[in-house]
Design an enzyme around this catalytic site. Structure first.
Site, PDB file in Angstrom:
ATOM      1  N   LYS A  83       0.829  -1.199   0.000  1.00 29.53           N
ATOM      2  CA  LYS A  83       0.000   0.000   0.000  1.00 29.53           C
ATOM      3  C   LYS A  83       0.869   1.256   0.000  1.00 29.53           C
ATOM      4  CE  LYS A  83      -3.760   2.051   2.769  1.00 29.53           C
ATOM      5  NZ  LYS A  83      -4.616   1.822   3.947  1.00 29.53           N
ATOM      6  N   SER A 158      -9.118   2.555   3.072  1.00 31.07           N
ATOM      7  CA  SER A 158      -8.144   3.197   2.222  1.00 31.07           C
ATOM      8  C   SER A 158      -7.209   2.223   1.502  1.00 31.07           C
ATOM      9  CB  SER A 158      -7.315   4.165   3.076  1.00 31.07           C
ATOM     10  OG  SER A 158      -6.596   3.493   4.099  1.00 31.07           O
ATOM     11  N   SER A 182      -9.854   0.197   7.113  1.00 29.61           N
ATOM     12  CA  SER A 182      -9.266   0.362   5.784  1.00 29.61           C
ATOM     13  C   SER A 182      -8.805  -0.918   5.102  1.00 29.61           C
ATOM     14  CB  SER A 182      -8.087   1.344   5.850  1.00 29.61           C
ATOM     15  OG  SER A 182      -8.540   2.648   6.080  1.00 29.61           O
TER      16      SER A 182
END
Length: 475
Positions: A83, A158, A182
């Site tokens: 990520k 996210s 997330s």
């Protein structure tokens, strides 16, 4: 097997150990798929083919010299994208922000060092919203992340790019992070296993601050076993960490815990907003009811529990969340280039003085203690992951009214952040299917630091109602 990406991460690692496929061949396969499909689903912000092939070559060289008694890590040679909120030295990290479009960190996060020690291969950095603040992934630096099940709908956030990559077959497993849902939100809308470990299970070193311990790294995967193997690879504290989760007994692994059924458990359940009131879509409630029935059929006791009375703590959460947003350093003169939601949160965070912030932290820690006492008689808690099926791109985003944007996000995901406040391990499992075949997750939270027991329960559920064979058309 028709394609390499049909295999789970553990199956791929097994094929590499048996020399049925090389790490280089596997990496090239995923690099080709990412080149074709990444922009379609908004998976990657940065692809790193040269680095990936160099790491794959190192893996192949180690395989070539390994003796019959050498034991390689379970995910050795497997591709694991990272990520774009997690630092990898020498690799661009945008933080989902146009302000940091050219930023290259010089230090890697501890979790990256552990992934390298496990022999994994990094194929790139996955898409994330600005600073990871919203639960949708629509940044200025990359196409929006879309669930591969319906390209008009969000992949969540996210860790939206990470989920899109795994669900579209561009990676077998991905590193995400979770500060308010997330990992679990994208897992729900993309039909994946999303695992948020216990507070302190995986180190956030050397970065901060997070004085409440909301944020943790964790995996997005197609199977519980893959997720467990990932946790084995990266678990453990770094000296100086503020929180340490108790390790498993010597010789035990989280992966091994997934291989046998747990004993009969007592599981509480509720379907209600926690920090905010919420309405739940009928398809979501149906998936939650089906999960309750399945758990009963597996021999567990499932009972209704009152949801935590935590709405009064919503302002405390917002004080902490906005303070964390404000704590991120932004170059002078660059504030106006941030997204409207980010600017709103940072402005609010700057209004929270130290006594108010410390008071909010104290209130949230008290909530965690109260919850732990109230749930002491339960081995797990079952809830829906989200309040609705996947929403359309742009449906939550409101650049004209960031406060309304934030409220819409909480209405979409009214439970996930609660388990970040308490530190419980939690997992979203793709048990449900809504209209049009859209995936729907259900969430299980375990006892504090009870990752092994929770993973064992999740794996038992997967054996009873498997899901890895379900794949979107782009697959």
């Amino acid at each position: 097997m028709s394609e390499l990406h049909d295999l789970t991460a553990l199956e791929q690692a097994g094929a590499i150990r048996r020399r049925e496929v090389s790490a280089t061949e596997l990496t090239e396969h995923y690099l080709r798929r990412a080149e074709v499909h990444s922009d379609t689903v908004g998976a990657f912000t940065t692809r790193t083919p040269d680095l990936a092939l160099a790491q794959a070559k190192e893996a192949d060289e180690r395989i070539a010299t390994a003796g019959p008694d050498d034991v390689l890590p379970p995910l050795f040679g497997v591709c694991v994208p990272v990520k774009d909120l997690t630092a990898v030295a020498g690799v661009r990290m945008t933080l989902g922000s146009a302000v940091f479009a050219d930023f290259v960190p010089q230090v890697s996060a501890a979790v990256i060092e552990k992934l390298r020690a496990a022999g994994t291969v990094m194929t790139g950095k996955t898409n994330t919203p600005e600073f990871g603040l919203p639960c949708y992934t629509e940044p200025d630096v990359a196409p929006p992340a879309r669930t591969p099940w319906d390209l008009t709908r969000t992949a969540g956030g996210s860790s939206g790019g990470a989920a899109a990559a795994v669900a579209a077959g561009l990676a077998p497993i991905a590193l995400g992070s979770d500060g308010g849902g997330s990992i679990r939100i994208p897992a729900s809308v993309c039909g994946l296993v999303g695992y948020k470990p216990s507070r302190g299970r995986i180190s956030n070193a050397p970065f901060g601050p997070d004085p409440v311990g909301l944020v943790t790294h964790g995996p997005l995967a197609r199977t519980v076993a893959d997720a467990a193997a990932f946790v084995d690879a990266v678990a453990g504290p770094v000296a100086g960490d503020p929180w340490w989760a108790a390790p498993l007994p010597p010789g035990e692994t989280f992966l091994a815990r997934t291989e046998s059924d747990p004993p009969r458990l007592r599981i509480g359940r509720f379907a209600a907003g926690v920090l905010v009131a919420a309405e739940f879509h009928p398809d979501v409630l149906a998936a939650w009811e089906q999960a309750s029935t399945l758990l009963t059929e597996l021999g567990h006791e499932v009972v209704d529990v009152e949801p935590p009375a935590a709405a009064e703590h919503h302002p405390h959460f917002l004080d902490v969340w906005s303070s964390l947003a404000a704590s991120g350093p932004v170059p002078p003169g660059a504030e106006e280039r941030l997204r409207p939601l980010t600017r709103w949160l940072r402005e609010r965070g700057r209004s929270v003085d130290a006594p108010r912030l410390l008071g909010a932290i104290g209130e949230l820690q008290g909530l965690a203690r109260t919850t732990a006492r109230a749930w002491a008689g339960f081995d797990a808690i079952l809830t829906p992951t989200l309040a609705t099926p996947p929403v359309r791109i742009g449906e939550l985003r409101n650049d004209e009214d960031p406060a309304a944007d934030f409220a819409a996000q909480f209405a979409f995901t009214p439970i996930t952040s609660f388990f970040n406040l308490t530190g419980h391990p939690a997992v979203s499992l793709p048990l449900g299917t809504g209209e049009g075949g859209l995936p729907l997750g259900v969430m299980l939270a375990g006892r504090p630091a009870g990752d092994g027991d929770l993973l064992a329960l999740a794996a038992q559920i997967e054996r009873a109602a498997p899901w890895a064979h379900r794949r979107p058309e782009i697959w």
